[in-house]
Design a protein around this motif. Structure first.
Motif, PDB file in Angstrom:
ATOM      1  N   ASP A 197       0.831  -1.202   0.000  1.00 52.20           N
ATOM      2  CA  ASP A 197       0.000   0.000   0.000  1.00 52.20           C
ATOM      3  C   ASP A 197       0.874   1.264   0.000  1.00 52.20           C
ATOM      4  N   LEU A 198       1.959   1.226   0.785  1.00 52.50           N
ATOM      5  CA  LEU A 198       2.889   2.361   0.796  1.00 52.50           C
ATOM      6  C   LEU A 198       3.451   2.578  -0.616  1.00 52.50           C
ATOM      7  N   LEU A 199       3.849   1.477  -1.249  1.00 52.18           N
ATOM      8  CA  LEU A 199       4.439   1.567  -2.583  1.00 52.18           C
ATOM      9  C   LEU A 199       3.419   2.084  -3.603  1.00 52.18           C
ATOM     10  N   ARG A 200       2.198   1.655  -3.474  1.00 51.87           N
ATOM     11  CA  ARG A 200       1.169   2.026  -4.439  1.00 51.87           C
ATOM     12  C   ARG A 200       0.686   3.467  -4.242  1.00 51.87           C
ATOM     13  N   ASN A 201       0.366   3.796  -2.992  1.00 52.92           N
ATOM     14  CA  ASN A 201      -0.303   5.077  -2.732  1.00 52.92           C
ATOM     15  C   ASN A 201       0.499   6.081  -1.934  1.00 52.92           C
ATOM     16  N   GLY A 202       1.630   5.667  -1.377  1.00 50.63           N
ATOM     17  CA  GLY A 202       2.332   6.546  -0.461  1.00 50.63           C
ATOM     18  C   GLY A 202       1.539   6.687   0.823  1.00 50.63           C
ATOM     19  N   ILE A 203       1.982   7.600   1.705  1.00 50.62           N
ATOM     20  CA  ILE A 203       1.241   7.781   2.954  1.00 50.62           C
ATOM     21  C   ILE A 203       0.547   9.142   3.005  1.00 50.62           C
ATOM     22  N   GLY A 204       0.569   9.865   1.884  1.00 48.34           N
ATOM     23  CA  GLY A 204      -0.096  11.172   1.839  1.00 48.34           C
ATOM     24  C   GLY A 204      -1.609  11.022   1.910  1.00 48.34           C
ATOM     25  N   ARG A 205      -2.258  12.006   2.470  1.00 50.29           N
ATOM     26  CA  ARG A 205      -3.691  11.854   2.717  1.00 50.29           C
ATOM     27  C   ARG A 205      -4.537  12.263   1.523  1.00 50.29           C
TER      28      ARG A 205
ATOM     29  N   PHE B  97       5.528  16.324   5.482  1.00 52.83           N
ATOM     30  CA  PHE B  97       6.358  15.744   4.412  1.00 52.83           C
ATOM     31  C   PHE B  97       7.688  16.476   4.265  1.00 52.83           C
ATOM     32  N   ALA B 155      -1.860  15.157   7.658  1.00 54.47           N
ATOM     33  CA  ALA B 155      -1.048  15.090   6.431  1.00 54.47           C
ATOM     34  C   ALA B 155      -0.830  13.640   5.985  1.00 54.47           C
ATOM     35  N   GLN B 157      -1.814   9.427   6.118  1.00 50.95           N
ATOM     36  CA  GLN B 157      -2.987   8.556   6.254  1.00 50.95           C
ATOM     37  C   GLN B 157      -3.154   8.048   7.689  1.00 50.95           C
ATOM     38  N   LEU B 198       8.030   9.319  -3.440  1.00 56.37           N
ATOM     39  CA  LEU B 198       7.583   7.935  -3.233  1.00 56.37           C
ATOM     40  C   LEU B 198       6.754   7.849  -1.948  1.00 56.37           C
ATOM     41  N   LEU B 199       7.256   8.481  -0.894  1.00 54.98           N
ATOM     42  CA  LEU B 199       6.581   8.442   0.396  1.00 54.98           C
ATOM     43  C   LEU B 199       5.216   9.137   0.336  1.00 54.98           C
ATOM     44  N   ARG B 200       5.152  10.219  -0.389  1.00 51.49           N
ATOM     45  CA  ARG B 200       3.921  10.999  -0.453  1.00 51.49           C
ATOM     46  C   ARG B 200       2.868  10.340  -1.355  1.00 51.49           C
ATOM     47  N   ASN B 201       3.286   9.952  -2.550  1.00 49.75           N
ATOM     48  CA  ASN B 201       2.334   9.511  -3.578  1.00 49.75           C
ATOM     49  C   ASN B 201       2.426   8.049  -3.969  1.00 49.75           C
ATOM     50  N   GLY B 202       3.459   7.359  -3.522  1.00 50.24           N
ATOM     51  CA  GLY B 202       3.679   6.006  -4.013  1.00 50.24           C
ATOM     52  C   GLY B 202       4.114   6.064  -5.470  1.00 50.24           C
ATOM     53  N   GLY B 204       2.201   4.339  -7.842  1.00 50.30           N
ATOM     54  CA  GLY B 204       1.022   3.969  -8.642  1.00 50.30           C
ATOM     55  C   GLY B 204       0.640   5.107  -9.587  1.00 50.30           C
TER      56      GLY B 204
END
Lengths: 206, 206
Positions: A197-205, B97, B155, B157, B198-202, B204
């Motif tokens: 999930d981190l790889l796909r979507n990141g952790i941004g909201r 971020f 900010a 998830q 990568l961390l923000r958006n992944g 995908g």
């Protein structure tokens, strides 16, 4: 470990010509993994390896000239085993993110069943730096190939490059250390889901 | 290195009471970082450390009882330096971020200026496993605190947990190894941007 991959050919290893020879080499490498994994390179001995393999000391020298040489062959072999476990979990029907999840899941399983892999690869940084570097460079190249394939398929963002592969590799290696080598309480599927999930979507909201 | 942090207090280290004593301890730890970093634990010697520090051999024993003890203190000290460099780059005005980007950027800079940090921390896995574990557990706890803060600020998830911290730490450690210790050709800002994205958006595409 359930499946055994054939030993990775090494320029130094005398490659056995018979099936029996290949089995003996496999036994020696498995015994070396246990010996180096438990004792570390400096305390490990050739006689300790042949004892664990249930062989006469002389058999060792049919395949290797020294402790350094079998250690080098072992790092290459373990690197190959990590690759083949990940590769074996990837089936043609999987979409790019499913491929990454399957590869991580297989690696976590491998690390749990072969905890000595960390100690051996990490000790290579000191005992045989070229093998240490080769292991990570090869692994990163393999990951990058997958990332570019996923990019070409339209699943990953354009511009996948080496640094993405190193970031992903580091993530996987540290999750394996924490949740498979140090502590097995956390479900590997849960770890793989989080990482995917981190790889796909990141952790941004947003 | 431009800034020098005070040595981290250790239960075993005799904490100096004077400023002069603290400077001497700092010199010993810096010399130990060079000695262990260049030679590795087994080849390193107390006399090598005091020679590099420009001190008489006897001064060593005012602070440490053995090579093992200064190695343990050094791992703790380096762990503290990594923390204070990252911490020093985080200012109250930064959004969550931006905090992660600044922390990684500072770590990459620290790794580039102190390449021996990898060798020393990694060798602790064999020489002093408790210090090795303590370093990563402490670092992961610090990252998790930041992640939870960013989550509370809306900010990140919901559901940030320890595994996210380990994934992020692994990513940062491997990027540092590849782009700051092995090779300095890649711009650290570019690496930090990639990792932050990568961390923000992944990765995908949707």
């Amino acid at each position: 470990m359930a499946t055994r991959t054939p030993p990775a050919p090494s320029s130094e290893t005398k490659v056995p010509r018979t099936e029996r020879g290949r089995q003996t080499l496999r036994k020696l490498l498995d015994a070396a993994a246990k010996e180096f994994g438990e004792k570390g390179f400096h305390e490990a001995s050739i006689s300790g390896i042949t004892r664990r393999a249930g062989m006469a000391l002389g058999s060792f020298y049919t395949y290797f000239d020294s402790k350094d040489e079998i250690f080098r062959a072992l790092v290459k072999d373990m690197s190959g085993q990590v690759a083949s476990h990940a590769g074996g979990a990837i089936t043609p029907d999987l979409a790019p993110f499913e491929v990454e999840r399957a590869a991580l899941r297989a690696f976590l399983e491998f690390a749990r069943d072969n905890k000595e892999v960390y100690r051996i690869v990490d000790e290579a940084e000191f005992v045989d730096p070229a093998s240490f570097r080769e292991h990570y460079e090869t692994t990163a190249r393999r990951i990058l190939t997958r990332l570019k394939k996923g990019e070409a398929a339209g699943a990953f963002q354009p511009g996948m490059e080496e640094a993405h592969a190193w970031a992903l590799m580091g993530m996987n290696v540290f999750l394996g250390l924490r949740y498979c080598v140090w502590d097995e309480d956390t479900d590997a599927d849960r770890v793989a889901d989080m990482a995917n999930d981190l790889l796909r979507n990141g952790i941004g909201r947003d």
